[in-house]
Design an enzyme around this catalytic site. Sequence first.
Site, short mmCIF file in Angstrom:
data_model
loop_
_atom_site.label_atom_id
_atom_site.label_comp_id
_atom_site.label_asym_id
_atom_site.label_seq_id
_atom_site.Cartn_x
_atom_site.Cartn_y
_atom_site.Cartn_z
CG HIS A 1 4.47 27.12 20.56
ND1 HIS A 1 4.57 25.78 20.27
CD2 HIS A 1 5.74 27.55 20.72
CE1 HIS A 1 5.84 25.42 20.27
NE2 HIS A 1 6.57 26.47 20.55
CE1 TYR B 1 12.52 44.62 -4.45
CE2 TYR B 1 13.59 42.47 -4.29
CZ TYR B 1 13.43 43.75 -3.84
OH TYR B 1 14.15 44.19 -2.77
CG HIS C 1 9.96 26.77 16.53
ND1 HIS C 1 8.85 27.59 16.54
CD2 HIS C 1 10.07 26.28 17.79
CE1 HIS C 1 8.31 27.57 17.75
NE2 HIS C 1 9.03 26.79 18.54
CG HIS D 1 9.63 30.53 21.45
ND1 HIS D 1 9.41 29.95 22.66
CD2 HIS D 1 9.34 29.56 20.53
CE1 HIS D 1 9.02 28.69 22.50
NE2 HIS D 1 8.99 28.43 21.22
CG ASP E 1 7.84 43.60 -0.76
OD1 ASP E 1 7.14 43.78 -1.77
OD2 ASP E 1 8.61 44.48 -0.29
ZN LIG Z 1 8.70 26.54 20.55
#
Ligand SMILES: [Zn+2]
Length: 235
Positions: A168, A226, A94, A96, A119
């Site tokens: 978010h 690939y 995670h 930002h 891809d």
């Molecule tokens: Zn966050």
Amino acid sequence: MLAELKESVWKANLDLARSGLVVLTFGNVSGIDRRRGIVAIKPSGVPYDGMKAEDIVLVDLEGGVVEGWLSPSSDTPTHVEIYKAFPEVGGVAHAHSTYATMFAQARREIPCFGTTHADQFHGPVPLTRILVEAEVAEAYELNTGRIIVERFAGLDPLELPAVLVAGHGPFTWGRTPAEALETALVLEQTAHLAFGAMALDPRLPPLDACIQEKHFRRKHGPGAYYGQKKEDGHD
Ligand SMILES: [Zn+2]
């Protein structure tokens, strides 16, 4: 306990810090040991600089701390919810990151405009709904996980290893913590390219389905070819 898992999660968190995707401590990577049902995750609010592999916190699938002297990342219930719903996932990241977060804030999915996207992602990068007040007031991070899982009804999380949480930012995943981070990097590049393409032509249609399908299938699934020959340097 689970030294190898902690090491890989620690390393992925350091790589996340170096990647330029995060400012301060706004990001986290986790990994799971499926046999034991234990998740390793970055401690909450600890600067990446001084973080050691031993600082990585182990939690069970109820989110309870199994080992570690620091509190786990506040996003832990979101990560755990993703692991519970998507059994093939071994790592979650995670961050930002700027462009992916711009799409999340504008509450727009990322359309597939080119092969960089095709891809990695089989279709547009999905967007969750916005949380309602009661979901924010109580168990906010758990509910964030729940709306991600809700959005993936009928979708394959390994074919679409990313989501934008409305208002978010993105969560990405893969078979390992390193792969989850790699997906975060590709997602950010994909979002950046899509943003530019939309600025150049606000009415740009998505890439032709046959090209999308070709690019996804040559890297994923039984017919993938690939990257098997050394001389294939790019594309
Ligand atoms: Zn966050």
